[in-house]
Structures are given as C-alpha cells and as structure tokens.
Scaffold this motif. Structure first.
Motif, PDB file in Angstrom:
ATOM      1  N   PHE A  52     -37.273  78.272 -93.906  1.00  0.00           N
ATOM      2  CA  PHE A  52     -38.501  77.726 -94.479  1.00  0.00           C
ATOM      3  C   PHE A  52     -39.609  78.063 -93.490  1.00  0.00           C
ATOM      4  CE2 PHE A  52     -35.232  75.026 -96.307  1.00  0.00           C
ATOM      5  CZ  PHE A  52     -35.628  74.940 -97.629  1.00  0.00           C
ATOM      6  N   ILE A  53     -40.584  78.826 -93.937  1.00  0.00           N
ATOM      7  CA  ILE A  53     -41.693  79.203 -93.076  1.00  0.00           C
ATOM      8  C   ILE A  53     -42.942  78.540 -93.618  1.00  0.00           C
ATOM      9  CG2 ILE A  53     -43.038  81.106 -92.122  1.00  0.00           C
ATOM     10  CD1 ILE A  53     -40.452  82.804 -92.510  1.00  0.00           C
ATOM     11  N   ILE A  54     -43.546  77.684 -92.793  1.00  0.00           N
ATOM     12  CA  ILE A  54     -44.664  76.869 -93.236  1.00  0.00           C
ATOM     13  C   ILE A  54     -45.922  77.298 -92.470  1.00  0.00           C
ATOM     14  CG2 ILE A  54     -45.483  74.507 -93.518  1.00  0.00           C
ATOM     15  CD1 ILE A  54     -42.683  74.035 -94.266  1.00  0.00           C
ATOM     16  N   PRO A  55     -46.877  77.954 -93.133  1.00  0.00           N
ATOM     17  CA  PRO A  55     -48.133  78.274 -92.459  1.00  0.00           C
ATOM     18  C   PRO A  55     -48.991  77.016 -92.360  1.00  0.00           C
ATOM     19  CG  PRO A  55     -48.175  79.088 -94.707  1.00  0.00           C
ATOM     20  CD  PRO A  55     -46.817  78.488 -94.482  1.00  0.00           C
ATOM     21  N   THR A  56     -49.595  76.802 -91.213  1.00  0.00           N
ATOM     22  CA  THR A  56     -50.409  75.605 -91.024  1.00  0.00           C
ATOM     23  C   THR A  56     -51.736  75.931 -90.346  1.00  0.00           C
ATOM     24  OG1 THR A  56     -49.402  75.095 -88.876  1.00  0.00           O
ATOM     25  CG2 THR A  56     -48.415  74.062 -90.810  1.00  0.00           C
ATOM     26  N   LEU A  57     -52.699  75.111 -90.639  1.00  0.00           N
ATOM     27  CA  LEU A  57     -53.984  75.096 -89.945  1.00  0.00           C
ATOM     28  C   LEU A  57     -54.572  73.714 -90.191  1.00  0.00           C
ATOM     29  CD1 LEU A  57     -56.222  76.376 -88.305  1.00  0.00           C
ATOM     30  CD2 LEU A  57     -57.195  77.258 -90.428  1.00  0.00           C
ATOM     31  N   ASN A  58     -54.497  72.877 -89.176  1.00  0.00           N
ATOM     32  CA  ASN A  58     -54.985  71.499 -89.275  1.00  0.00           C
ATOM     33  C   ASN A  58     -54.398  70.789 -90.495  1.00  0.00           C
ATOM     34  OD1 ASN A  58     -56.511  71.753 -86.913  1.00  0.00           O
ATOM     35  ND2 ASN A  58     -58.220  72.625 -88.042  1.00  0.00           N
ATOM     36  N   SER A  59     -53.083  70.735 -90.531  1.00  0.00           N
ATOM     37  CA  SER A  59     -52.352  70.186 -91.683  1.00  0.00           C
ATOM     38  C   SER A  59     -51.771  68.803 -91.439  1.00  0.00           C
ATOM     39  CB  SER A  59     -51.211  71.155 -92.045  1.00  0.00           C
ATOM     40  OG  SER A  59     -51.710  72.414 -92.359  1.00  0.00           O
ATOM     41  N   GLU A  60     -52.383  68.030 -90.569  1.00  0.00           N
ATOM     42  CA  GLU A  60     -51.799  66.734 -90.226  1.00  0.00           C
ATOM     43  C   GLU A  60     -51.661  65.803 -91.422  1.00  0.00           C
ATOM     44  OE1 GLU A  60     -54.074  64.684 -87.275  1.00  0.00           O
ATOM     45  OE2 GLU A  60     -55.775  64.359 -88.590  1.00  0.00           O
ATOM     46  N   ARG A  61     -52.492  65.939 -92.426  1.00  0.00           N
ATOM     47  CA  ARG A  61     -52.420  65.037 -93.591  1.00  0.00           C
ATOM     48  C   ARG A  61     -51.224  65.317 -94.480  1.00  0.00           C
ATOM     49  NH1 ARG A  61     -57.999  65.560 -96.457  1.00  0.00           N
ATOM     50  NH2 ARG A  61     -56.490  66.781 -97.560  1.00  0.00           N
ATOM     51  N   THR A  62     -50.717  66.552 -94.504  1.00  0.00           N
ATOM     52  CA  THR A  62     -49.673  66.910 -95.463  1.00  0.00           C
ATOM     53  C   THR A  62     -48.369  67.405 -94.842  1.00  0.00           C
ATOM     54  OG1 THR A  62     -50.600  69.145 -95.605  1.00  0.00           O
ATOM     55  CG2 THR A  62     -51.355  67.531 -97.234  1.00  0.00           C
ATOM     56  N   LEU A  63     -48.395  67.767 -93.573  1.00  0.00           N
ATOM     57  CA  LEU A  63     -47.234  68.419 -92.975  1.00  0.00           C
ATOM     58  C   LEU A  63     -46.000  67.527 -92.923  1.00  0.00           C
ATOM     59  CD1 LEU A  63     -46.020  70.916 -91.687  1.00  0.00           C
ATOM     60  CD2 LEU A  63     -46.844  70.083 -89.479  1.00  0.00           C
ATOM     61  N   GLU A  64     -46.142  66.289 -92.517  1.00  0.00           N
ATOM     62  CA  GLU A  64     -44.969  65.426 -92.396  1.00  0.00           C
ATOM     63  C   GLU A  64     -44.254  65.253 -93.730  1.00  0.00           C
ATOM     64  OE1 GLU A  64     -43.395  61.225 -90.512  1.00  0.00           O
ATOM     65  OE2 GLU A  64     -45.528  61.681 -90.439  1.00  0.00           O
ATOM     66  N   ALA A  65     -45.002  65.035 -94.797  1.00  0.00           N
ATOM     67  CA  ALA A  65     -44.377  64.892 -96.125  1.00  0.00           C
ATOM     68  C   ALA A  65     -43.651  66.168 -96.520  1.00  0.00           C
ATOM     69  CB  ALA A  65     -45.432  64.527 -97.167  1.00  0.00           C
ATOM     70  N   CYS A  66     -44.240  67.302 -96.215  1.00  0.00           N
ATOM     71  CA  CYS A  66     -43.607  68.585 -96.518  1.00  0.00           C
ATOM     72  C   CYS A  66     -42.289  68.729 -95.761  1.00  0.00           C
ATOM     73  CB  CYS A  66     -44.561  69.712 -96.152  1.00  0.00           C
ATOM     74  SG  CYS A  66     -43.866  71.355 -96.328  1.00  0.00           S
ATOM     75  N   LEU A  67     -42.314  68.454 -94.464  1.00  0.00           N
ATOM     76  CA  LEU A  67     -41.103  68.592 -93.640  1.00  0.00           C
ATOM     77  C   LEU A  67     -40.031  67.594 -94.053  1.00  0.00           C
ATOM     78  CD1 LEU A  67     -42.815  69.153 -90.183  1.00  0.00           C
ATOM     79  CD2 LEU A  67     -41.726  70.878 -91.651  1.00  0.00           C
ATOM     80  N   ARG A  68     -40.418  66.374 -94.346  1.00  0.00           N
ATOM     81  CA  ARG A  68     -39.441  65.360 -94.772  1.00  0.00           C
ATOM     82  C   ARG A  68     -38.807  65.751 -96.109  1.00  0.00           C
ATOM     83  NH1 ARG A  68     -38.399  63.578 -90.036  1.00  0.00           N
ATOM     84  NH2 ARG A  68     -40.062  62.417 -89.049  1.00  0.00           N
ATOM     85  N   ALA A  69     -39.573  66.360 -97.004  1.00  0.00           N
ATOM     86  CA  ALA A  69     -39.020  66.801 -98.284  1.00  0.00           C
ATOM     87  C   ALA A  69     -37.970  67.887 -98.072  1.00  0.00           C
ATOM     88  CB  ALA A  69     -40.135  67.310 -99.196  1.00  0.00           C
ATOM     89  N   ILE A  70     -38.247  68.810 -97.165  1.00  0.00           N
ATOM     90  CA  ILE A  70     -37.262  69.854 -96.862  1.00  0.00           C
ATOM     91  C   ILE A  70     -36.000  69.220 -96.282  1.00  0.00           C
ATOM     92  CG2 ILE A  70     -36.748  71.794 -95.319  1.00  0.00           C
ATOM     93  CD1 ILE A  70     -39.764  72.539 -95.585  1.00  0.00           C
ATOM     94  N   GLN A  71     -36.165  68.301 -95.354  1.00  0.00           N
ATOM     95  CA  GLN A  71     -35.025  67.693 -94.680  1.00  0.00           C
ATOM     96  C   GLN A  71     -34.231  66.764 -95.578  1.00  0.00           C
ATOM     97  OE1 GLN A  71     -37.267  66.112 -91.407  1.00  0.00           O
ATOM     98  NE2 GLN A  71     -36.905  67.916 -90.146  1.00  0.00           N
ATOM     99  N   SER A  72     -34.804  66.344 -96.691  1.00  0.00           N
ATOM    100  CA  SER A  72     -34.090  65.421 -97.586  1.00  0.00           C
ATOM    101  C   SER A  72     -33.177  66.162 -98.568  1.00  0.00           C
ATOM    102  CB  SER A  72     -35.086  64.550 -98.347  1.00  0.00           C
ATOM    103  OG  SER A  72     -35.782  65.317 -99.306  1.00  0.00           O
ATOM    104  N   GLN A  73     -33.174  67.467 -98.538  1.00  0.00           N
ATOM    105  CA  GLN A  73     -32.313  68.254 -99.417  1.00  0.00           C
ATOM    106  C   GLN A  73     -30.843  68.019 -99.083  1.00  0.00           C
ATOM    107  OE1 GLN A  73     -33.793  70.033-101.971  1.00  0.00           O
ATOM    108  NE2 GLN A  73     -35.577  68.982-101.133  1.00  0.00           N
ATOM    109  N   ASP A  74     -29.981  68.350-100.010  1.00  0.00           N
ATOM    110  CA  ASP A  74     -28.546  68.181 -99.800  1.00  0.00           C
ATOM    111  C   ASP A  74     -27.934  69.262 -98.907  1.00  0.00           C
ATOM    112  OD1 ASP A  74     -28.480  65.923-101.393  1.00  0.00           O
ATOM    113  OD2 ASP A  74     -28.060  67.065-103.209  1.00  0.00           O
ATOM    114  N   LEU A  75     -28.652  70.321 -98.679  1.00  0.00           N
ATOM    115  CA  LEU A  75     -28.152  71.418 -97.856  1.00  0.00           C
ATOM    116  C   LEU A  75     -27.960  70.942 -96.417  1.00  0.00           C
ATOM    117  CD1 LEU A  75     -27.537  74.478 -98.106  1.00  0.00           C
ATOM    118  CD2 LEU A  75     -29.866  74.877 -97.303  1.00  0.00           C
TER     119      LEU A  75
END
Length: 67
Positions: free
Chosen positions: A4-27
């Motif tokens: 998972f490659i996540i491009p960021t630029l001042n993404s503090e408002r959305t990054l944590e939710a994005c990362l937690r969604a990836i980590q919540s997968q069954d994989l």
C-alpha cells in the motif's frame, strides 16, 4: 506481498483513518506493507504515520500529495 503506497502532503486530518482501515483488513500483517510517500508535510502527518506503524516513509521529490 501487497504494498500500500500512500502519497501524503499535510494529511494529518485523514491519514490515521486511512491507515487504520488498511490495518483492519483480514489479511495477515506479514502479507502486506504500508509505505508513505511524503511530499514534505509540515503538520503531524509523519508523527501519525510512525505512530500507526507504517513500514517505510520515503520522500516524494515532486512535492505533491498526488504524485
């Protein structure tokens, strides 16, 4: 291995939710990696990425969040 490659630029408002969604997968965690390509964030983006256990933070020399 899935990357998972996540491009960021001042993404503090959305990054944590994005990362937690990836980590919540069954994989299983050893079957994927999370890479943040940061374009020089000046907010808490990198702290959030480190706190969420991303595998790698790399610089984005294009200095855009979309690249």
């Amino acid at each position: 291995m899935i990357s998972f490659i996540i491009p960021t630029l001042n993404s503090e408002r959305t990054l944590e939710a994005c990362l937690r969604a990836i980590q919540s997968q069954d994989l299983p965690r050893d079957r994927y990696e999370i890479v943040v390509a940061d374009a020089g964030s000046t907010d808490r983006t990198l702290d959030i990425a480190r706190g969420c256990g991303v595998d790698m933070i790399v610089p984005n020399p294009l200095r855009t969040g979309e690249a």
